[in-house]
Scaffold this motif. Sequence first.
Motif, PDB file in Angstrom:
ATOM      1  N   GLU A  35      10.059   5.767  -4.510  1.00 46.72           N
ATOM      2  CA  GLU A  35      10.025   5.764  -2.768  1.00 46.72           C
ATOM      3  C   GLU A  35      10.120   4.116  -2.312  1.00 46.72           C
ATOM      4  OE1 GLU A  35       6.482   8.457  -2.283  1.00 46.72           O
ATOM      5  OE2 GLU A  35       4.907   5.901  -2.003  1.00 46.72           O
ATOM      6  N   HIS A  37       8.249   1.137  -1.136  1.00 49.23           N
ATOM      7  CA  HIS A  37       7.670   0.320  -1.302  1.00 49.23           C
ATOM      8  C   HIS A  37       7.348  -1.043  -0.336  1.00 49.23           C
ATOM      9  CE1 HIS A  37       5.717   3.269  -3.607  1.00 49.23           C
ATOM     10  NE2 HIS A  37       4.730   2.962  -2.850  1.00 49.23           N
ATOM     11  N   THR A  45       6.583   1.449  -8.066  1.00 50.13           N
ATOM     12  CA  THR A  45       5.115   0.867  -7.842  1.00 50.13           C
ATOM     13  C   THR A  45       4.044   2.168  -8.239  1.00 50.13           C
ATOM     14  OG1 THR A  45       5.915  -0.577  -6.344  1.00 50.13           O
ATOM     15  CG2 THR A  45       3.853   0.601  -6.275  1.00 50.13           C
ATOM     16  N   ASP A  46       3.779   2.971  -7.681  1.00 45.03           N
ATOM     17  CA  ASP A  46       3.751   3.999  -8.155  1.00 45.03           C
ATOM     18  C   ASP A  46       3.201   4.763  -9.743  1.00 45.03           C
ATOM     19  OD1 ASP A  46       2.629   4.233  -5.399  1.00 45.03           O
ATOM     20  OD2 ASP A  46       3.673   6.027  -4.980  1.00 45.03           O
ATOM     21  N   HIS A 151      -0.368   1.474   1.513  1.00 46.47           N
ATOM     22  CA  HIS A 151       1.186   1.752   0.918  1.00 46.47           C
ATOM     23  C   HIS A 151       1.713   0.848   0.921  1.00 46.47           C
ATOM     24  CE1 HIS A 151       4.100   3.799  -0.381  1.00 46.47           C
ATOM     25  NE2 HIS A 151       5.344   2.978   0.182  1.00 46.47           N
ATOM     26  N   GLU A 156      -2.125  -1.645  -3.742  1.00 48.67           N
ATOM     27  CA  GLU A 156      -1.163  -1.602  -5.000  1.00 48.67           C
ATOM     28  C   GLU A 156       0.164  -2.725  -4.971  1.00 48.67           C
ATOM     29  OE1 GLU A 156       1.015   2.431  -4.250  1.00 48.67           O
ATOM     30  OE2 GLU A 156       1.486   0.890  -2.371  1.00 48.67           O
TER      31      GLU A 156
END
Length: 240
Positions: A35, A37, A45-46, A151, A156
């Motif tokens: 998704e 980022h 990233t996740d 987010h 992150e």
Amino acid sequence: MNSGGVLRDRTSAQVRELIQDGRAPTVVVPVGSVEQHGPHLPLDTDTRIAEAVAAAAAAELSGNVLFAAALSYGASGEHQGFAGTISLGTETLTAVLVEYGRSVCHWASRVVYVNGHGGNLEALRAAVRLLRKEDRDAAWCSCSVVGADAHAGHTETSVLLHLCPEVVRTQDWVRGNTESLADLMPRMSAGGLAAVSESGVLGDPTTATAAAGQHIFSTMVADCCARIHRWNPGPDGMLI
Ligand SMILES: [Zn+2]
């Protein structure tokens, strides 16, 4: 050094030996997403964070622990307004997690999903609750730290500056919407993330550093290690 290692590098016979060696292995599985980022972080990233945390936790835990390849797609409907996002949705992700758990539990004693994306929580709770009801010893934990922003922000971005700085486009980072998630939620549920942040960022990546990322990452690893070691799943299957 644990006796498990990386599942995909093992042969079936080697896994069978682990089982015969005593207690069947615990399998640690990262769960991520594809998704948006923001303008500065990659779509995965996740998944990168969940993979690195799960791998480090599996390596640190003593005993029979196997690190499995990541489930790289998640439930990201709230990001669908941004190009690049690919979401399975909660219903399908739940089914994937259930079938994964049923399959792995044919030979593993335990399976733990290490989650890198908040949008996956509903699926994780539903799937792990069902697996546990079926007498399969499944559980989940999150790559989270106290005080994290939501987010593609400081948290992150810092972790990626620590893990893989070459993919962070610091020249493109912008401060996003820094209101609390609780305040944003009503507008986000109606219009997705695009309704509250044009850049796709919630939080402030411009304060991120690799040093902060190293600290956040080791906190995430220590937290997951402690939870997996204690193995005390709560009512929704989250390790406490
Ligand atoms: Zn993320």
